[in-house]
Design an enzyme around this catalytic site. Structure first.
Site, PDB file in Angstrom:
ATOM      1  N   MET A   9       0.853  -6.267  -0.030  1.00 24.87           N
ATOM      2  CA  MET A   9       0.443  -6.750  -1.346  1.00 24.87           C
ATOM      3  C   MET A   9       0.442  -5.589  -2.332  1.00 24.87           C
ATOM      4  O   MET A   9      -0.406  -4.701  -2.280  1.00 24.87           O
ATOM      5  CB  MET A   9      -0.934  -7.412  -1.260  1.00 24.87           C
ATOM      6  CG  MET A   9      -0.973  -8.581  -0.268  1.00 24.87           C
ATOM      7  SD  MET A   9      -2.576  -9.421  -0.195  1.00 24.87           S
ATOM      8  CE  MET A   9      -2.600 -10.217  -1.809  1.00 24.87           C
ATOM      9  N   GLY A  11       0.055  -5.785  -5.578  1.00 27.99           N
ATOM     10  CA  GLY A  11      -0.755  -6.017  -6.763  1.00 27.99           C
ATOM     11  C   GLY A  11      -0.020  -6.840  -7.799  1.00 27.99           C
ATOM     12  O   GLY A  11      -0.556  -7.141  -8.864  1.00 27.99           O
ATOM     13  N   MET A  34      -0.361  -0.746   0.047  1.00 32.52           N
ATOM     14  CA  MET A  34       0.086   0.592   0.414  1.00 32.52           C
ATOM     15  C   MET A  34      -0.149   1.545  -0.747  1.00 32.52           C
ATOM     16  O   MET A  34       0.451   1.387  -1.822  1.00 32.52           O
ATOM     17  CB  MET A  34       1.561   0.566   0.795  1.00 32.52           C
ATOM     18  CG  MET A  34       1.857  -0.187   2.064  1.00 32.52           C
ATOM     19  SD  MET A  34       3.636  -0.202   2.440  1.00 32.52           S
ATOM     20  CE  MET A  34       4.210  -1.346   1.184  1.00 32.52           C
ATOM     21  N   CYS A 103      12.857   3.033   0.208  1.00 36.37           N
ATOM     22  CA  CYS A 103      11.487   2.582   0.417  1.00 36.37           C
ATOM     23  C   CYS A 103      11.442   1.420   1.406  1.00 36.37           C
ATOM     24  O   CYS A 103      10.579   1.373   2.295  1.00 36.37           O
ATOM     25  CB  CYS A 103      10.860   2.167  -0.919  1.00 36.37           C
ATOM     26  SG  CYS A 103       9.126   1.683  -0.795  1.00 36.37           S
ATOM     27  N   CYS A 195       9.670   3.425  -9.459  1.00 31.18           N
ATOM     28  CA  CYS A 195       8.216   3.252  -9.499  1.00 31.18           C
ATOM     29  C   CYS A 195       7.462   4.569  -9.616  1.00 31.18           C
ATOM     30  O   CYS A 195       6.386   4.619 -10.212  1.00 31.18           O
ATOM     31  CB  CYS A 195       7.753   2.469  -8.270  1.00 31.18           C
ATOM     32  SG  CYS A 195       7.913   3.356  -6.702  1.00 31.18           S
TER      33      CYS A 195
END
Length: 360
Positions: A9, A11, A34, A103, A195
């Site tokens: 999750m 967010g 994470m 990732c 990110c």
């Protein structure tokens, strides 16, 4: 069959609805956020960035609404080593990496999945827009959000423990569903770009870590047109930010054609000089049996990029996959991923090592 599922999750709205759907399907779901930054900002910058304090709180609130346990796992050191440092070293070597693929490969479906399996979970659930059935990875139905490209680096073993509950729905449908479920992230903007570079200044991010390395910008004949502060700040196909002292003789824009870290030289030229018809790749990952001989398929060369008909086959005596395009592609850089498809089905992926231009 009821599974013990670890829901990643972030967010955001996608992962929240994915976790809710997994729980609604009857699985025993635990949410985990994470923490990928050792120094998270309190608030994101618009729609940029992720892994902020705001994101972890949004994920916790979503887990409370869904009614599932929730934890925060610190993977910042692993993320920095396997994604951020890899990103910097790839640019320093004159290649153009895709950190989202790295990732998925190293964090979500290696570090996270390995830990989940060690703790007794059967599967990891994410909010990716892709479909998975009987080991076959397919595009999501929302063409604009399809993320099968960045998942193509996963192995069949990893995908056998993955759940992608959103692949049959559009983004608009997911936001509407989130609102119906009472999830406060229903209207939260998506994060964009890279990110871990919240301000979007990739060149500045690299300069801080690699320092200034002045070198020449030349044309195809070798004539010096200008100077740069670091070849790592450029990528093949780039047009803006060249800062050349004088225009081309024909008045047309110039584009980056080649980056040589050995000589610290950036070569520029006209747009048509970017045309590529053949690509040599390395480190292929197949989602089924590796094909033999030459075969026809489609290839996608960047996330949300065009799809090209092609013929692919291995070099004699080697594992380098050669992809011949039916029509030219432009701006293809070493380090990017080539993902092969048969219709909407993912066949596998490989890393681009060389791109043979038509003009050459």
């Amino acid at each position: 069959m009821t599974l013990r599922v670890l829901a990643a999750m972030s967010g955001g709205v996608d992962s929240a609805v994915a976790a809710a759907r997994a729980a609604e399907a009857g699985h025993d779901v635990t949410g985990v956020h994470m923490a990928l930054s050792s120094n998270p900002q309190s608030y994101r910058t618009g729609a940029r960035g992720c892994c902020t304090l705001e994101d972890s709180r949004d994920a916790r609130r979503a887990a409370d609404v869904i009614g599932i346990p929730f934890y925060v796992w610190d993977l910042a050191e692993r993320f920095h080593r396997d994604v951020v440092e890899d990103f910097v070293s790839e640019y320093a070597a004159g290649r153009t990496p895709n950190p989202c693929l790295r990732c998925n490969e190293k964090i979500k479906f290696e570090a996270l999945l390995d830990r989940a399996v060690a703790l007794g979970f059967d599967a990891v659930c994410t909010g990716h827009y892709a479909r998975l059935a009987d080991g076959v990875l397919r595009r999501g139905v929302d063409e604009g959000k399809d993320q099968s490209y960045v998942l193509a680096v996963c192995t069949p073993e990893q995908l056998s423990r993955a759940l992608f509950p959103l692949g049959d729905t559009t983004k608009a449908g997911i936001r509407a569903e989130a609102a119906r479920r009472g999830l406060t992230v229903a209207d939260k903007p998506d994060s964009h770009d890279i990110c871990f570079i919240a301000d979007g200044d990739t060149r500045g991010f690299l300069a801080e870590r690699l320092g200034a390395e002045p070198g020449p910008i030349v044309d195809a004949s070798g004539e010096v047109l200008g100077e740069h502060e670091g070849a790592y700040g450029f990528t093949v196909g780039q047009r803006k930010g060249l800062r050349l002292g004088r225009p081309a003789a024909d008045g047309r824009p110039r584009y980056v054609l080649d980056i040589s870290p050995v000589t610290n030289t950036v070569t520029v030229g006209p747009r048509e000089a970017l045309d590529v018809r053949e690509i040599v790749t390395e480190r292929p990952v197949w989602l089924g049996a590796a094909p033999g001989g030459r075969f026809g398929c489609q290839v996608q060369l960047r996330a949300h990029g065009e799809v090209y008909d092609c013929v692919a086959g291995f070099r004699d005596g080697g594992d380098g996959l050669v992809i011949s395009l039916a029509r030219p592609a432009r701006g293809i850089a070493p380090g990017q991923a080539a993902v092969l498809y048969a219709g909407d089905r993912v066949l596998g992926s490989a890393t681009i090592a060389e791109a043979a231009r038509v003009s050459a």
